[in-house]
Design an enzyme around this catalytic site. Structure first.
Site: not given
Length: 261
Positions: A112, A132
């Site tokens: 990210e 995640e």
């Protein structure tokens, strides 16, 4: 401070930022806040035109959130600092080019972070993932950004399964710009940064503001705002010395000298 997890070096108009937090360059709350301060100062320094973000060592760019720090009490929804997680994703008016030089494993919040840059270069041994899903949480920024950057089904596969991809595949899908050998990555990043640093900073600022706003607007609305000079960066550009310099340099058949004013 020599023990700071963030190392910075200025080369002319270029700021190099190295996330150097052994063993894996994971980001805890303190590190994220430091990164926000670094990129805020970069944003506000007229002498700095381009930034490079990379990782210390040759194995990890960044694996994202520091789960060990979280286990010791760092809240996943804590105060990440002025720029959000990693310092650049939510920093307002960050209208200067940023290059991510991905020198190794780049996953979770590290991916990210890279996606927050404008151009991504990667070493040929770099790997990318959004794991995640395996820890029962959401890759929030990637859920917003990645399906807009690469084919929807590839993005969703990464988000839903945590599948790892190598640098060549990342380049094939358009997630990153170029793949370089590990020993030339920083030289390539610096050469690109120097090229950008010699370009028109006011145009870069206008481009970044327009592109950022266009993500949530329709074509005609954005075009109308440009024509009416409703973007501060566009208004500044159209009233600048650099705007005249570009036309004069073209007419005089010479390279323009950009002053950022």
């Amino acid at each position: 401070m020599t023990d700071s997890p963030i190392k910075t070096e200025t080369r002319g108009h270029v700021l190099e930022v190295t996330l150097d937090r052994p063993k894996a360059n994971a980001i805890d709350l303190k590190t994220s806040r430091l990164m926000g301060e670094v990129f805020r100062d970069f944003r506000d320094d007229d002498n700095l035109r381009v930034a490079i973000i990379t990782g210390g060592g040759d194995k990890f760019f960044c694996p994202g959130w520091d789960l060990k720090a979280a286990a010791d009490g760092d809240a996943v929804d804590g105060d990440y600092g002025v720029g959000g997680f990693g310092g650049i994703q939510e920093l307002r008016d960050l209208n200067k080019p940023i290059i991510a030089a991905v020198n190794g494993i780049c996953c979770g919040g590290g991916l990210e972070l890279a996606l927050g840059a404008d151009i991504i270069l990667a070493a040929d041994h770099a790997q990318f993932a959004l794991p995640e899903i395996n820890s029962g949480t959401v890759a929030d920024a990637a859920s917003v950004k990645l399906p807009k950057r690469i084919p929807y089904h590839i993005a969703m596969e990464m988000l839903l399964t945590g599948r790892w991809i190598d640098a060549e595949e990342a380049a094939r899908w358009g997630m990153i710009n170029h793949v370089h050998s590990a020993d030339t990555l920083m030289a390539e990043a610096r050469a690109l940064a120097d090229k950008l640093a010699g370009g028109p900073p006011l145009v870069y600022a206008a481009l970044k503001e327009i592109v950022r706003d266009a993500e949530g607007s329709d074509f005609q609305t954005v075009m109308n705002k440009i024509a009416r000079r409703q973007y501060p960066t566009v208004d500044r550009l159209y009233s600048s010395e650099d705007q005249l310099e570009g036309a004069r340099a073209f007419a005089e058949k010479r390279d323009p000298v950009w002053k950022g004013r």
